[in-house]
Design a protein around this motif. Sequence first.
Motif, PDB file in Angstrom:
ATOM      1  N   LYS A 118       0.824  -1.207   0.000  1.00 61.24           N
ATOM      2  CA  LYS A 118       0.000   0.000   0.000  1.00 61.24           C
ATOM      3  C   LYS A 118       0.862   1.263   0.000  1.00 61.24           C
ATOM      4  N   VAL A 119       2.020   1.195   0.629  1.00 59.72           N
ATOM      5  CA  VAL A 119       2.937   2.342   0.580  1.00 59.72           C
ATOM      6  C   VAL A 119       3.413   2.563  -0.857  1.00 59.72           C
ATOM      7  N   VAL A 120       3.779   1.465  -1.535  1.00 55.56           N
ATOM      8  CA  VAL A 120       4.224   1.571  -2.928  1.00 55.56           C
ATOM      9  C   VAL A 120       3.090   2.090  -3.805  1.00 55.56           C
ATOM     10  N   SER A 121       1.909   1.490  -3.667  1.00 52.78           N
ATOM     11  CA  SER A 121       0.758   1.864  -4.494  1.00 52.78           C
ATOM     12  C   SER A 121       0.359   3.317  -4.276  1.00 52.78           C
ATOM     13  N   ALA A 122       0.292   3.736  -3.009  1.00 51.69           N
ATOM     14  CA  ALA A 122      -0.089   5.123  -2.706  1.00 51.69           C
ATOM     15  C   ALA A 122       0.928   6.103  -3.275  1.00 51.69           C
ATOM     16  N   THR A 123       2.205   5.759  -3.205  1.00 53.03           N
ATOM     17  CA  THR A 123       3.249   6.647  -3.736  1.00 53.03           C
ATOM     18  C   THR A 123       3.146   6.771  -5.244  1.00 53.03           C
ATOM     19  N   VAL A 124       2.927   5.638  -5.914  1.00 53.06           N
ATOM     20  CA  VAL A 124       2.790   5.680  -7.373  1.00 53.06           C
ATOM     21  C   VAL A 124       1.599   6.543  -7.770  1.00 53.06           C
ATOM     22  N   PHE A 125       0.447   6.330  -7.126  1.00 55.14           N
ATOM     23  CA  PHE A 125      -0.742   7.106  -7.491  1.00 55.14           C
ATOM     24  C   PHE A 125      -0.551   8.586  -7.179  1.00 55.14           C
ATOM     25  N   ASP A 126       0.032   8.884  -6.038  1.00 58.30           N
ATOM     26  CA  ASP A 126       0.237  10.275  -5.654  1.00 58.30           C
ATOM     27  C   ASP A 126       1.097  11.017  -6.671  1.00 58.30           C
ATOM     28  N   ARG A 127       2.046  10.324  -7.276  1.00 61.25           N
ATOM     29  CA  ARG A 127       2.956  10.961  -8.222  1.00 61.25           C
ATOM     30  C   ARG A 127       2.398  11.020  -9.637  1.00 61.25           C
ATOM     31  N   LEU A 128       1.309  10.293  -9.907  1.00 61.82           N
ATOM     32  CA  LEU A 128       0.720  10.347 -11.244  1.00 61.82           C
ATOM     33  C   LEU A 128       0.284  11.763 -11.607  1.00 61.82           C
ATOM     34  N   GLY A 129      -0.242  12.486 -10.627  1.00 57.15           N
ATOM     35  CA  GLY A 129      -0.739  13.828 -10.911  1.00 57.15           C
ATOM     36  C   GLY A 129       0.124  14.939 -10.350  1.00 57.15           C
ATOM     37  N   GLN A 130       1.335  14.605  -9.923  1.00 59.81           N
ATOM     38  CA  GLN A 130       2.196  15.615  -9.320  1.00 59.81           C
ATOM     39  C   GLN A 130       2.716  16.568 -10.384  1.00 59.81           C
ATOM     40  N   ALA A 131       2.414  17.839 -10.210  1.00 57.21           N
ATOM     41  CA  ALA A 131       2.851  18.840 -11.175  1.00 57.21           C
ATOM     42  C   ALA A 131       4.371  18.922 -11.203  1.00 57.21           C
ATOM     43  N   ALA A 132       4.907  19.280 -12.362  1.00 59.92           N
ATOM     44  CA  ALA A 132       6.352  19.475 -12.489  1.00 59.92           C
ATOM     45  C   ALA A 132       6.803  20.556 -11.512  1.00 59.92           C
ATOM     46  N   PRO A 133       8.035  20.468 -11.002  1.00 59.81           N
ATOM     47  CA  PRO A 133       8.490  21.442 -10.000  1.00 59.81           C
ATOM     48  C   PRO A 133       8.273  22.884 -10.412  1.00 59.81           C
ATOM     49  N   GLY A 134       8.473  23.208 -11.679  1.00 61.37           N
ATOM     50  CA  GLY A 134       8.307  24.585 -12.123  1.00 61.37           C
ATOM     51  C   GLY A 134       6.871  25.033 -12.200  1.00 61.37           C
ATOM     52  N   ALA A 135       5.934  24.058 -12.151  1.00 62.24           N
ATOM     53  CA  ALA A 135       4.523  24.397 -12.292  1.00 62.24           C
ATOM     54  C   ALA A 135       3.788  24.375 -10.971  1.00 62.24           C
ATOM     55  N   ARG A 136       4.437  23.946  -9.901  1.00 67.25           N
ATOM     56  CA  ARG A 136       3.752  23.857  -8.626  1.00 67.25           C
ATOM     57  C   ARG A 136       3.381  25.238  -8.129  1.00 67.25           C
ATOM     58  N   GLY A 137       2.163  25.314  -7.604  1.00 65.45           N
ATOM     59  CA  GLY A 137       1.684  26.598  -7.128  1.00 65.45           C
ATOM     60  C   GLY A 137       1.142  27.469  -8.223  1.00 65.45           C
ATOM     61  N   ALA A 138       1.180  26.996  -9.469  1.00 65.78           N
ATOM     62  CA  ALA A 138       0.664  27.787 -10.576  1.00 65.78           C
ATOM     63  C   ALA A 138      -0.844  27.864 -10.495  1.00 65.78           C
ATOM     64  N   ALA A 139      -1.418  28.687 -11.346  1.00 64.11           N
ATOM     65  CA  ALA A 139      -2.845  28.979 -11.249  1.00 64.11           C
ATOM     66  C   ALA A 139      -3.715  27.986 -11.991  1.00 64.11           C
ATOM     67  N   GLU A 140      -3.148  26.875 -12.462  1.00 62.33           N
ATOM     68  CA  GLU A 140      -3.996  25.918 -13.194  1.00 62.33           C
ATOM     69  C   GLU A 140      -5.130  25.445 -12.314  1.00 62.33           C
ATOM     70  N   LEU A 141      -4.804  25.181 -11.039  1.00 66.77           N
ATOM     71  CA  LEU A 141      -5.827  24.670 -10.154  1.00 66.77           C
ATOM     72  C   LEU A 141      -6.074  25.603  -8.982  1.00 66.77           C
ATOM     73  N   GLY A 142      -5.028  26.082  -8.368  1.00 65.01           N
ATOM     74  CA  GLY A 142      -5.188  26.960  -7.231  1.00 65.01           C
ATOM     75  C   GLY A 142      -5.653  26.203  -6.002  1.00 65.01           C
ATOM     76  N   GLY A 143      -5.708  26.885  -4.837  1.00 64.52           N
ATOM     77  CA  GLY A 143      -6.262  26.293  -3.631  1.00 64.52           C
ATOM     78  C   GLY A 143      -5.586  24.983  -3.276  1.00 64.52           C
ATOM     79  N   VAL A 144      -6.427  23.980  -2.966  1.00 66.27           N
ATOM     80  CA  VAL A 144      -5.892  22.703  -2.518  1.00 66.27           C
ATOM     81  C   VAL A 144      -5.165  21.976  -3.622  1.00 66.27           C
ATOM     82  N   ALA A 145      -5.335  22.412  -4.858  1.00 60.84           N
ATOM     83  CA  ALA A 145      -4.831  21.632  -5.994  1.00 60.84           C
ATOM     84  C   ALA A 145      -3.554  22.173  -6.591  1.00 60.84           C
ATOM     85  N   ASN A 146      -2.870  23.086  -5.879  1.00 55.37           N
ATOM     86  CA  ASN A 146      -1.778  23.771  -6.557  1.00 55.37           C
ATOM     87  C   ASN A 146      -0.544  22.900  -6.786  1.00 55.37           C
ATOM     88  N   ASP A 147      -0.519  21.664  -6.257  1.00 52.47           N
ATOM     89  CA  ASP A 147       0.568  20.741  -6.562  1.00 52.47           C
ATOM     90  C   ASP A 147       0.071  19.578  -7.402  1.00 52.47           C
TER      91      ASP A 147
END
Length: 643
Positions: A456-485
């Motif tokens: 479950k640690v492996v699975s959760a890590t893989v899923f969490d990283r599927l939607g992880q924004a690129a470092p340069g895009a984190r905090g950008a306005a694509e999503l804002g709020g809770v979704a900025n990463d």
Amino acid sequence: MTDPDRIDKRTGAPGEVRMRVGAAPTPQDRLSTLRKTYPDAEPYGDDNFVFRGPGGRPTLYNPKGLDWGDLASLLPEYGEFAGGTLGGMAATLPGVLGAVPSFGASLATIPAGIGLGAAAGRYGTELAAHYLMGTDDTRNIGQRMADTAITAGTNAIGARVGEMVGPAVRGAIGPVQSALMGQSGRQVADDFASTGVRQTAGALTGNRAWQLAEKGLAATPGGARVMQDVAKMQWDDIARAAGNITKDIGTATTPQKAGSVIRTGAKKAADRFKETQDLFYKIADHYAGDKAKIVPVVTRDLADTMRSELAKAPVSRRGALQGAIDRTQGVLYDALDTRINMETWRKIRTDLGRDVDEPLLAGSTGSQNENLKRLYGAMTDDMRAAAATAGPDAKRALDIADRYTRFNMNINVPLLKKITDMGADEQAYQWAIGEAGKGGSRLLALRKNLTPDEWKVVSATVFDRLGQAAPGARGAAELGGVANDFSVSTFLTNWNKLAPEAKDALFGGRDMKGTREAIDQLARVSNRVKDVERMSGPTGTALSMLTGGSIALAGERALSGDIGGAAGILASMTVLPYVTAKMMTNPTFVRWLAGVETFGKGASRDAMIGRLAAIAEANPEIRDETLRLQQVLSSGDAGVVRR
């Protein structure tokens, strides 16, 4: 997965390719058209593609910034703009000449002419691209008619749209409802409800006409704020749903820490194998008891065979055979001298097996190791013969122990050894998911060797990283709020790159309690929402012309003393789009529009129209407009909504 650092992000596709691809009406058609030139093309990011250029290097189809390729890809827009311009020019003279006798009503023909001309220009350009340039267009005739109608409507948005849209909606509502929800409407509605993502007409139905209408509303002064706010809330909803899935799976961590879990789990799995193996053999020893005395017939024959082989080439084969002969002779000496039982014989064989598995530590060469394997096999045959003399229970127990050992030594032990021998934790994580785009065999084998909590640690890590924004895009306005990463585009790209078998290995099974289906639902919802964002709305130039023309017309009315007429025109730019946007983003009205609540139950159109009264009563902010829509639809012929 294509390494972003290796992608050529400057060259782009040639202009003629951009022209053919840009003329395709849907993302799927654009990809299939591009693959006619570059068969290995694949989606990349938000409405972009990657293909291998002439030198074999991955190349971004549409580089950032404005270039000649961008201009080449706007072929349908050129047709739309040219058609709208000609249509407006053709309607201007009769509209102006008839303004006085018609008390200004004839001026409505100008935006209508722009709309019809734009629709005809775009349709003609798409048709020419399909037949003359080989651009794919998989829309059926109904979808093409709906798209053409929306192009006309959105390009005529600068004037009295409300007065013009009623007859069109009244005539189209039956066929449109059938087209919208004919396949999986209830499933889509369930997906949105399960994920908690806000609905809009375009996202829920997946129909290009409504999606294009939403884009048109987002470009109007009255509808922009409503549509933009809902879009942002949808991004936040998707990111929140993804976060909930991660929490339901387990604790997501970094690749290094997940790799540490994998390596530690592999070592524990190897220890469990040894413990279980020892237990199986102890059971066999128990059944054999003192009755199973070893008679080393096969081992003695092997010793004679190897001595005979050495006699034929005593110098050249001495290094390969002498060590194995000496070891065999030692085993025979112990067996004949003490008449050892099966347990002791097995322990001698186990020591030999460890030396065979670790030839470098044992100081054996490759040829020497092969002859030691011959000894191991001979000892196994003699041990089986001894178990058979002790009785069926002893023989069965030994067979089980040997099969268990053989399977794990061939399948699991090499896998576990490979992982534990890796030099870094993050290397183990990357290796584990390295083949996920091709299949799930590696992941499934690893999952079988880890505990449910470790996996479950492996699975959760893989899923969490599927939607992880690129470092340069984190905090950008694509999503804002809770979704900025969290990036919806990145999530969809990475999820679609996983092989179905890898998805099952990572997120399927009883331990995951429906995780795979929850992710599939989120992906379907995300695709619907992204489809609306990707949809090409009316060109900025056309909207600017129409908006500017409407403001100029309103000013002319005001200067001539027709304050009411000026207010009506301005209302058509602000109030009408605002109310329409509120309706198209109201969950109850959207469900009605898609026919979810009554579709599939044989409900007549009269019953569906009747539902509007309840919707109006429950939603005061759109009450008047909903009742007006009910009036317009009630004047049409009743019919049955069919699949």
